[in-house]
Design a protein around this motif. Sequence first.
Motif, PDB file in Angstrom:
ATOM      1  N   UNK A 264       8.693 -13.277  -1.333  1.00 34.49           N
ATOM      2  CA  UNK A 264       7.867 -13.493  -2.528  1.00 34.49           C
ATOM      3  C   UNK A 264       6.994 -14.737  -2.367  1.00 34.49           C
ATOM      4  N   UNK A 265       7.534 -15.772  -1.725  1.00 30.00           N
ATOM      5  CA  UNK A 265       6.801 -17.022  -1.534  1.00 30.00           C
ATOM      6  C   UNK A 265       5.793 -16.948  -0.388  1.00 30.00           C
ATOM      7  N   UNK A 266       5.792 -15.836   0.357  1.00 29.50           N
ATOM      8  CA  UNK A 266       4.889 -15.709   1.493  1.00 29.50           C
ATOM      9  C   UNK A 266       5.317 -16.539   2.681  1.00 29.50           C
ATOM     10  N   UNK A 267       6.609 -16.868   2.764  1.00 30.39           N
ATOM     11  CA  UNK A 267       7.124 -17.693   3.855  1.00 30.39           C
ATOM     12  C   UNK A 267       7.313 -16.865   5.118  1.00 30.39           C
ATOM     13  N   UNK A 268       7.086 -17.468   6.287  1.00 31.61           N
ATOM     14  CA  UNK A 268       7.351 -16.752   7.540  1.00 31.61           C
ATOM     15  C   UNK A 268       8.838 -16.721   7.890  1.00 31.61           C
ATOM     16  N   UNK A 269       9.657 -17.522   7.205  1.00 33.57           N
ATOM     17  CA  UNK A 269      11.095 -17.556   7.479  1.00 33.57           C
ATOM     18  C   UNK A 269      11.728 -16.258   6.988  1.00 33.57           C
ATOM     19  N   UNK A 270      12.609 -15.687   7.806  1.00 35.10           N
ATOM     20  CA  UNK A 270      13.339 -14.486   7.409  1.00 35.10           C
ATOM     21  C   UNK A 270      14.831 -14.786   7.377  1.00 35.10           C
ATOM     22  N   UNK A 271      15.526 -14.094   6.497  1.00 36.07           N
ATOM     23  CA  UNK A 271      16.964 -14.304   6.315  1.00 36.07           C
ATOM     24  C   UNK A 271      17.719 -13.042   6.712  1.00 36.07           C
ATOM     25  N   UNK A 272      18.615 -13.175   7.694  1.00 33.67           N
ATOM     26  CA  UNK A 272      19.368 -12.056   8.232  1.00 33.67           C
ATOM     27  C   UNK A 272      20.840 -12.158   7.827  1.00 33.67           C
ATOM     28  N   UNK A 273      21.482 -11.002   7.711  1.00 30.98           N
ATOM     29  CA  UNK A 273      22.897 -10.919   7.368  1.00 30.98           C
ATOM     30  C   UNK A 273      23.660 -10.383   8.565  1.00 30.98           C
ATOM     31  N   UNK A 274      24.746 -11.047   8.944  1.00 32.53           N
ATOM     32  CA  UNK A 274      25.519 -10.601  10.100  1.00 32.53           C
ATOM     33  C   UNK A 274      27.012 -10.755   9.836  1.00 32.53           C
ATOM     34  N   UNK A 275      27.796 -10.049  10.627  1.00 32.12           N
ATOM     35  CA  UNK A 275      29.248 -10.230  10.569  1.00 32.12           C
ATOM     36  C   UNK A 275      29.845  -9.882  11.927  1.00 32.12           C
ATOM     37  N   UNK A 276      30.980 -10.508  12.273  1.00 35.04           N
ATOM     38  CA  UNK A 276      31.576 -10.291  13.593  1.00 35.04           C
ATOM     39  C   UNK A 276      32.646  -9.217  13.627  1.00 35.04           C
ATOM     40  N   UNK A 277      32.869  -8.500  12.503  1.00 31.61           N
ATOM     41  CA  UNK A 277      34.051  -7.662  12.441  1.00 31.61           C
ATOM     42  C   UNK A 277      35.270  -8.558  12.356  1.00 31.61           C
ATOM     43  N   UNK A 278      36.402  -8.079  12.818  1.00 28.17           N
ATOM     44  CA  UNK A 278      37.592  -8.924  12.873  1.00 28.17           C
ATOM     45  C   UNK A 278      37.618  -9.613  14.215  1.00 28.17           C
ATOM     46  N   UNK A 279      37.583 -10.937  14.199  1.00 30.55           N
ATOM     47  CA  UNK A 279      37.476 -11.711  15.429  1.00 30.55           C
ATOM     48  C   UNK A 279      38.695 -12.599  15.612  1.00 30.55           C
ATOM     49  N   UNK A 280      39.062 -12.824  16.851  1.00 26.32           N
ATOM     50  CA  UNK A 280      40.181 -13.713  17.172  1.00 26.32           C
ATOM     51  C   UNK A 280      39.665 -15.147  17.200  1.00 26.32           C
ATOM     52  N   UNK A 281      39.682 -15.802  16.043  1.00 22.57           N
ATOM     53  CA  UNK A 281      39.163 -17.157  15.918  1.00 22.57           C
ATOM     54  C   UNK A 281      40.253 -18.099  15.441  1.00 22.57           C
ATOM     55  N   UNK A 282      40.018 -19.424  15.516  1.00 25.97           N
ATOM     56  CA  UNK A 282      41.020 -20.380  15.035  1.00 25.97           C
ATOM     57  C   UNK A 282      41.364 -20.234  13.561  1.00 25.97           C
ATOM     58  N   UNK A 283      40.518 -19.551  12.772  1.00 26.63           N
ATOM     59  CA  UNK A 283      40.816 -19.377  11.353  1.00 26.63           C
ATOM     60  C   UNK A 283      42.127 -18.615  11.147  1.00 26.63           C
ATOM     61  N   UNK A 284      42.458 -17.750  12.096  1.00 21.12           N
ATOM     62  CA  UNK A 284      43.704 -16.988  11.982  1.00 21.12           C
ATOM     63  C   UNK A 284      44.929 -17.899  12.025  1.00 21.12           C
ATOM     64  N   UNK A 285      44.767 -19.089  12.573  1.00 19.56           N
ATOM     65  CA  UNK A 285      45.891 -20.019  12.652  1.00 19.56           C
ATOM     66  C   UNK A 285      46.330 -20.519  11.286  1.00 19.56           C
TER      67      UNK A 285
END
Length: 313
Positions: free
Chosen positions: A193-214
């Motif tokens: 709407x603002x005419x900005x060249x910046x774009x915003x993308x949405x992503x996800x890793x699925x279930x990942x083996x990361x330190x958060x599981x600790x």
Amino acid sequence: MALSWSYDDMPGQTGRTVVITGAGSGLGLVLADRLARRGASVIMAVRDVAKGERARSGLTGDLEVRQVDLADLDSVRRFADGMRADRRRIDVLVNNAGIGGQTRELTPQGHESVFATNHLGAFALTGLLLDLFRPDHDPRVVAVGSNLYRRVKVATDFEDLRADRHFSPGAAYVKSKLANILFGAELDRRLRRAGSPVRSFLSHPGMASTPMHDSARTFAQRAMVTIGGALFSRPVEQAALPLAFAATDPAARTGVFLGFAARKKDIRVHFDALVPPADDLALAARLWRISEEATGVRYLGEPLPLQDRRERL
């Protein structure tokens, strides 16, 4: 729609500067490594500088460690002020940092810490850095959400910033990840709407083996992580692929959720449509207002009237 994609397919990143939050471990560290290998200048935005420096020492390329605690809005402002004082320009911001919490804790500003770290900090950081993006270098913001929002229904009482009414560790995490998606999608609508060249993308890793599981503590949580990990979890190197795709590839699209399917053997990047409540335009606008009030960071004006917004989608 789904695409086969690997790190070998990543376009060259020479001349691009990328800020990655939570880059001291897990997905953020893998992403920092892969982007630096392709020539990017990477700013590793981390809470623990000593840990970040140890992680950086094992990598090659142009990588810099800077301190930010996304749970503390004063720290977020200091990070942005430091970038501005050093005349740094950026091309990509990956809002990757995230935590889970077993107990209800409050931030220095009095907000529940999981929601504050995972959403409010990212919202504030994005707004404070937005004028540092270079318009001619394919500028991007990448939100890292979770597909759990499709399977776990949570309250959308985002006004309860202290979680005074109820706190559940799992629900708090999913609620914050839903907020990431709502924010990322609303950000792209407002940028357009603002005419900005910046774009915003949405992503996800699925279930990942990361330190958060600790952080799993109870028997039920440990059992869920163990069983879920065996059935669905991917190595962190592989799990970071959709984030890298969203941050770099010309084929990436906004308005869809870029990530893996549930089946471990399917390593294509899927372009999934958002489903309720992540596609709720009124909820996204409400969350934006709540976030502005909570952080004191206001940007990109008011949204279009609801009917006009639907017509433009």
